[in-house]
Design a protein around this motif. Structure first.
Motif, PDB file in Angstrom:
ATOM      1  N   PHE A  43       0.968  -1.042   0.025  1.00  0.00           N
ATOM      2  CA  PHE A  43      -0.013  -0.170  -0.142  1.00  0.00           C
ATOM      3  C   PHE A  43       0.869   1.288   0.046  1.00  0.00           C
ATOM      4  O   PHE A  43       0.567   2.241  -0.694  1.00  0.00           O
ATOM      5  N   ALA A  44       1.864   1.080   0.773  1.00  0.00           N
ATOM      6  CA  ALA A  44       2.951   2.325   0.613  1.00  0.00           C
ATOM      7  C   ALA A  44       3.371   2.762  -0.641  1.00  0.00           C
ATOM      8  O   ALA A  44       3.524   3.792  -1.039  1.00  0.00           O
ATOM      9  N   VAL A  45       3.711   1.598  -1.333  1.00  0.00           N
ATOM     10  CA  VAL A  45       4.467   1.952  -2.445  1.00  0.00           C
ATOM     11  C   VAL A  45       3.284   2.188  -3.787  1.00  0.00           C
ATOM     12  O   VAL A  45       3.673   3.140  -4.506  1.00  0.00           O
ATOM     13  N   ASP A  46       1.995   1.931  -3.489  1.00  0.00           N
ATOM     14  CA  ASP A  46       1.039   2.339  -4.330  1.00  0.00           C
ATOM     15  C   ASP A  46       0.755   3.966  -4.027  1.00  0.00           C
ATOM     16  O   ASP A  46       0.236   4.705  -4.817  1.00  0.00           O
ATOM     17  N   LEU A  47       0.713   4.568  -2.915  1.00  0.00           N
ATOM     18  CA  LEU A  47       0.445   5.844  -2.485  1.00  0.00           C
ATOM     19  C   LEU A  47       2.036   6.699  -3.110  1.00  0.00           C
ATOM     20  O   LEU A  47       1.775   7.761  -3.208  1.00  0.00           O
ATOM     21  N   ILE A  48       3.092   6.022  -2.840  1.00  0.00           N
ATOM     22  CA  ILE A  48       4.375   7.022  -3.278  1.00  0.00           C
ATOM     23  C   ILE A  48       4.681   7.077  -4.455  1.00  0.00           C
ATOM     24  O   ILE A  48       5.267   8.045  -5.000  1.00  0.00           O
ATOM     25  N   VAL A  49       4.743   5.890  -5.447  1.00  0.00           N
ATOM     26  CA  VAL A  49       5.247   6.036  -6.789  1.00  0.00           C
ATOM     27  C   VAL A  49       4.471   6.886  -7.451  1.00  0.00           C
ATOM     28  O   VAL A  49       5.278   7.613  -8.321  1.00  0.00           O
ATOM     29  N   PRO A  50       3.199   7.167  -7.334  1.00  0.00           N
ATOM     30  CA  PRO A  50       2.609   8.390  -8.474  1.00  0.00           C
ATOM     31  C   PRO A  50       3.253   9.519  -8.088  1.00  0.00           C
ATOM     32  O   PRO A  50       3.113  10.439  -8.872  1.00  0.00           O
ATOM     33  N   MET A  51       3.715   9.892  -6.864  1.00  0.00           N
ATOM     34  CA  MET A  51       4.395  11.328  -6.643  1.00  0.00           C
ATOM     35  C   MET A  51       5.672  11.435  -7.170  1.00  0.00           C
ATOM     36  O   MET A  51       6.350  12.575  -6.848  1.00  0.00           O
ATOM     37  N   ILE A  52       6.639  10.454  -7.605  1.00  0.00           N
ATOM     38  CA  ILE A  52       8.000  10.649  -8.244  1.00  0.00           C
ATOM     39  C   ILE A  52       7.705  11.095  -9.356  1.00  0.00           C
ATOM     40  O   ILE A  52       7.163  10.921 -10.503  1.00  0.00           O
ATOM     41  N   PRO A  53       8.430  12.319  -9.573  1.00  0.00           N
ATOM     42  CA  PRO A  53       8.540  13.136 -10.974  1.00  0.00           C
ATOM     43  C   PRO A  53       9.211  12.244 -11.888  1.00  0.00           C
ATOM     44  O   PRO A  53       9.822  11.325 -11.680  1.00  0.00           O
TER      45      PRO A  53
END
Length: 69
Positions: A43-53
């Protein structure tokens, strides 16, 4: 008063439950913690990955795929 030797009423060094049951409880608890950590990490990966430019993704990909220049 005369001393009369006798066995103790209960042995405090012996567990009243089966050692196999204790093993299964400990293994089940450990497995539950590992599975829970794995799910939370997903779940943490699913939340953080879209924020990577995209620029950062490109820089990270250069280490793995040198043909991205």
């Amino acid at each position: 008063m005369k001393y009369t030797p006798r066995l103790p009423e209960q042995n405090v060094n012996v567990t009243p439950t089966s050692p196999l049951r204790e093993l299964l409880v400990l293994l089940g608890g450990t497995l539950s913690v590992i599975i829970g950590f794995y799910i939370l990490l997903g779940f943490a990966v699913d939340l953080i990955v879209p924020m990577i430019p995209p620029e950062t993704e490109y820089k990270m990909a250069q280490y793995f795929i040198p043909e991205t220049d």
